[in-house]
Design a protein around this motif. Sequence first.
Motif, PDB file in Angstrom:
ATOM      1  N   VAL A 150      31.632   2.888  -8.665  1.00  0.00           N
ATOM      2  CA  VAL A 150      30.408   2.398  -9.295  1.00  0.00           C
ATOM      3  C   VAL A 150      29.973   1.142  -8.541  1.00  0.00           C
ATOM      4  CG1 VAL A 150      29.391   1.469 -11.398  1.00  0.00           C
ATOM      5  CG2 VAL A 150      31.015   3.376 -11.527  1.00  0.00           C
ATOM      6  N   VAL A 151      28.725   1.145  -8.063  1.00  0.00           N
ATOM      7  CA  VAL A 151      28.244   0.024  -7.270  1.00  0.00           C
ATOM      8  C   VAL A 151      27.223  -0.828  -8.010  1.00  0.00           C
ATOM      9  CG1 VAL A 151      28.730   1.009  -4.993  1.00  0.00           C
ATOM     10  CG2 VAL A 151      26.597   1.633  -6.173  1.00  0.00           C
ATOM     11  N   ARG A 152      26.775  -0.354  -9.165  1.00  0.00           N
ATOM     12  CA  ARG A 152      25.935  -1.178 -10.046  1.00  0.00           C
ATOM     13  C   ARG A 152      26.083  -0.675 -11.468  1.00  0.00           C
ATOM     14  NH1 ARG A 152      19.875  -3.117  -8.694  1.00  0.00           N
ATOM     15  NH2 ARG A 152      21.145  -4.363  -7.235  1.00  0.00           N
ATOM     16  N   GLY A 153      26.126  -1.600 -12.406  1.00  0.00           N
ATOM     17  CA  GLY A 153      26.260  -1.220 -13.815  1.00  0.00           C
ATOM     18  C   GLY A 153      27.680  -0.820 -14.132  1.00  0.00           C
ATOM     19  N   GLU A 154      27.819   0.173 -15.010  1.00  0.00           N
ATOM     20  CA  GLU A 154      29.149   0.592 -15.451  1.00  0.00           C
ATOM     21  C   GLU A 154      29.178   2.077 -15.752  1.00  0.00           C
ATOM     22  OE1 GLU A 154      30.219  -1.273 -19.113  1.00  0.00           O
ATOM     23  OE2 GLU A 154      28.251  -0.950 -20.026  1.00  0.00           O
ATOM     24  N   LYS A 155      30.376   2.598 -15.776  1.00  0.00           N
ATOM     25  CA  LYS A 155      30.598   4.000 -16.134  1.00  0.00           C
ATOM     26  C   LYS A 155      31.113   3.992 -17.571  1.00  0.00           C
ATOM     27  CE  LYS A 155      32.203   8.208 -13.972  1.00  0.00           C
ATOM     28  NZ  LYS A 155      32.484   8.740 -12.628  1.00  0.00           N
ATOM     29  N   ARG A 156      30.328   4.570 -18.478  1.00  0.00           N
ATOM     30  CA  ARG A 156      30.641   4.443 -19.893  1.00  0.00           C
ATOM     31  C   ARG A 156      31.332   5.668 -20.471  1.00  0.00           C
ATOM     32  NH1 ARG A 156      25.452   2.583 -19.258  1.00  0.00           N
ATOM     33  NH2 ARG A 156      24.582   4.501 -20.137  1.00  0.00           N
ATOM     34  N   ASN A 157      31.522   6.722 -19.670  1.00  0.00           N
ATOM     35  CA  ASN A 157      32.177   7.907 -20.234  1.00  0.00           C
ATOM     36  C   ASN A 157      33.283   8.401 -19.308  1.00  0.00           C
ATOM     37  OD1 ASN A 157      30.631   8.891 -18.123  1.00  0.00           O
ATOM     38  ND2 ASN A 157      29.301  10.155 -19.397  1.00  0.00           N
TER      39      ASN A 157
END
Length: 237
Positions: free
Chosen positions: A230-237
Amino acid sequence: MHLDIPTLCDSFAETGFAIVPNLFTRSEVQRLKSECVDILAAVKAERGVDTVAGHGVYVGLAARSSVFQEAVGDARLLDILAGILAPDIEFLSDKFVFKSASMDFASPWHQDWPYWHGAHKVSIWVALDDATVENGCLKLFPGSHKSAVVHDGDASDGHGFGNRLRSDAVDETQAVTAALAAGGAVFFHDLTLHASHPNRSGAERWVWIPTYRDANAEDNDYSWAVAARVVRGEKRN
């Protein structure tokens, strides 16, 4: 450099691609090209063979290079991707593609999605040299990102592109040619039909192509995405 991201997003939504001149400086892409040349030489030495013979493609730059690990997270790329793809962005993989005096063939018309299926993705074609009609720049078919098409072309020429259209399947008069100075880029959907002109210049033409997806999209796991992050933000699942 000021980027009119809303206009780029509108272009992408309508045509399936967005052309961005001078996204990187010439010195920046010269460094990326030099790194590509070094990677190719190292891979040849390690394996004892020319691993890109016949097709001019090597996949997995960020998996072996800190230069490309940094480049795939460049804010100029991500600012545009945040508008056309998703606020949470995952890098998957990248590759270089080069043409030369001997590697001079035109890339056939194709969509990228048949190579990976799953969630739709966005790739970025970054010119590491001036890309012209004469040396084999990219061409794209506007609006083709709205549906998948059957790829039924003959792929027996040894140039890669196992998924391709017949040579007469696309109306070339409707295509957009993306001639770009070194540092320019084309963002394109994985259903956008694209190809390249042949290289008639006798000189090299290098490009770098990183691919991204929505970090939270339901998607397949890919064995080739060994440097995914992940290069921006987040992985939520």
